[in-house]
Design an enzyme around this catalytic site. Structure first.
Site, PDB file in Angstrom:
ATOM      1  N   ARG A 101       5.456   7.058  -6.199  1.00 54.58           N
ATOM      2  CA  ARG A 101       4.049   6.654  -6.409  1.00 54.58           C
ATOM      3  C   ARG A 101       3.965   6.023  -7.783  1.00 54.58           C
ATOM      4  O   ARG A 101       4.325   6.655  -8.786  1.00 54.58           O
ATOM      5  CB  ARG A 101       3.116   7.864  -6.319  1.00 54.58           C
ATOM      6  N   HIS A 128      -0.989   1.712   0.438  1.00 58.88           N
ATOM      7  CA  HIS A 128      -0.765   3.161   0.621  1.00 58.88           C
ATOM      8  C   HIS A 128      -0.263   3.363   2.061  1.00 58.88           C
ATOM      9  O   HIS A 128      -0.935   3.967   2.905  1.00 58.88           O
ATOM     10  CB  HIS A 128      -2.066   3.929   0.360  1.00 58.88           C
ATOM     11  N   GLN A 131      -0.121   6.831   3.982  1.00 57.98           N
ATOM     12  CA  GLN A 131      -1.436   7.294   4.406  1.00 57.98           C
ATOM     13  C   GLN A 131      -1.823   6.674   5.746  1.00 57.98           C
ATOM     14  O   GLN A 131      -2.381   7.335   6.623  1.00 57.98           O
ATOM     15  CB  GLN A 131      -2.480   6.926   3.341  1.00 57.98           C
ATOM     16  N   ASP A 224     -13.001   5.082   1.209  1.00 59.89           N
ATOM     17  CA  ASP A 224     -12.133   5.600   0.143  1.00 59.89           C
ATOM     18  C   ASP A 224     -12.970   5.599  -1.133  1.00 59.89           C
ATOM     19  O   ASP A 224     -14.058   4.994  -1.183  1.00 59.89           O
ATOM     20  CB  ASP A 224     -10.894   4.686   0.006  1.00 59.89           C
ATOM     21  N   CYS A 264      -9.055   9.171   3.096  1.00 62.38           N
ATOM     22  CA  CYS A 264      -7.716   9.637   2.706  1.00 62.38           C
ATOM     23  C   CYS A 264      -7.772  10.824   1.759  1.00 62.38           C
ATOM     24  O   CYS A 264      -6.777  11.537   1.620  1.00 62.38           O
ATOM     25  CB  CYS A 264      -6.914   8.491   2.099  1.00 62.38           C
ATOM     26  N   ARG A 292      -0.399  13.634   7.312  1.00 64.85           N
ATOM     27  CA  ARG A 292       0.527  13.098   6.309  1.00 64.85           C
ATOM     28  C   ARG A 292       1.897  13.753   6.476  1.00 64.85           C
ATOM     29  O   ARG A 292       2.939  13.086   6.421  1.00 64.85           O
ATOM     30  CB  ARG A 292       0.009  13.370   4.878  1.00 64.85           C
TER      31      ARG A 292
END
Ligand code: CP
Ligand code: NVA
Length: 308
Positions: A101, A128, A131, A224, A264, A292
């Site tokens: 990340r 992402h 996700q 988000d 998310c 996930r």
């Protein structure tokens, strides 16, 4: 050839479907798959904060029979001159895969171009993709399939989640609508790429500014945070322009009768989503968070097999 997963479109539509099939099987038989037995080690590195990604990779690698090495990069030499190229080379001598990340996509591309093991994007400024595998698994569970379903993402249309919805949703054959205020629209190159993918999968892509038009009759409404990691002090007013994009019961009145809501997490409750929606009957958010784990186990299994 080493297979990396840096962007959602690093998986073909058939590969994405295969990973989601495997994820569903792994969810049903949670401890029955041990491709990392040995154990093989996987490095999971964080330049930014995390809860879900960190824990789900740690748990998932252990469940696959492997040894997770979760590292906050502040304690490494990343910040004091060690190059990402050298880090990619060195880590490849120790571990079977690298999960990272980080900030700019150039950083993860640099690691990948020098690694001799698969590199996985665990969130960058622009994408992402892990996700999205979880999100698509959740859509499959609720609707039986992704193809032909309409997904509306409303909010910060310029961020990593918006870009990943475009690419992964198009790959999954979905009708993807992305709505955000002027000044917070997706990268046009990503929209063009998503439209090209959608032309081959039967999906479609639309970019809008009207949140009600975006969610009209949608099967899935996603949002988000309006302030992604690293944007906290960018000086932009991120409340006034985004307020009409809040996912609340009034906005969902325009959506389809069986709509599900995705986020998310972490959520800024009362900003991009209300408590009533997040905790209400249309929310699939906690299944999404669980997924996930299953999706990433399947992804790692696929990448290691495809790279051997
Ligand atoms: N959704 C997600 O990636 O959460 P974390 O930032 O907590 O990992
Ligand atoms: N767009 C958010 C996603 C967090 C999982 C961020 O980058 O902070």
């Amino acid at each position: 050839m080493i297979r990396h997963f840096l962007r959602d479109d690093d998986l073909t539509p058939a590969e994405q479907a295969g990973v989601l099939d495997l994820a569903a099987r792994m969810k049903a038989d949670r401890f029955g798959h041990q491709p990392l037995a040995g154990p093989k080690s996987v490095a999971v590195l964080f330049d930014k904060q995390s809860l879900r990604t960190r824990i789900s990779f740690d748990v998932g690698i252990a469940e696959l029979g492997g040894h997770p090495l979760v590292v906050d990069t502040q304690v490494t030499h990343f910040g004091r001159g060690e190059t990402l190229a050298d880090a990619g080379r060195v880590l490849s001598r120790y571990v079977a895969a690298i999960v990272l990340r980080t900030h700019g996509d150039d950083r993860i591309a640099e690691v990948a171009s020098h690694a001799t093991v698969p590199v996985v994007n665990a969130l960058t400024d622009d994408y992402h993709p892990c996700q999205l595998l979880a999100d698509l698994l959740t859509v499959r569970e609720r609707f039986g399939a992704t193809a032909g379903r309409t997904l509306a993402y409303v909010g910060d249309a310029a961020n990593n989640m918006a870009h990943s919805y475009l690419l992964a949703g198009a790959t999954a054959g979905m009708h993807v609508r992305i709505a955000g205020p002027v000044g917070f629209q997706p990268d046009p190159d990503v929209v063009t790429r998503a439209a090209k993918i959608a032309a081959g999968t039967g999906g479609s892509v639309r970019v809008l500014t009207d949140p009600v038009e975006a969610v009209r009759d949608a099967d899935v409404v996603a949002t988000d945070t309006w302030t992604s990691m690293g944007q906290e002090s960018d000086g932009l007013d991120r409340i006034t322009p985004f307020r009409p994009y809040q996912v609340n019961d009034a906005l969902l009145d325009a959506a389809g009768p069986d709509v599900i809501v995705l986020h998310c997490l972490p959520a800024h409750r009362g900003e991009e989503i209300t408590d009533e929606v997040l905790d209400g009957p249309r929310s699939a958010v906690f299944d999404q968070a669980e997924n996930r784990l299953h999706a990433q186990k399947a992804l790692l299994t696929f990448l290691l097999e495809a790279s051997s």
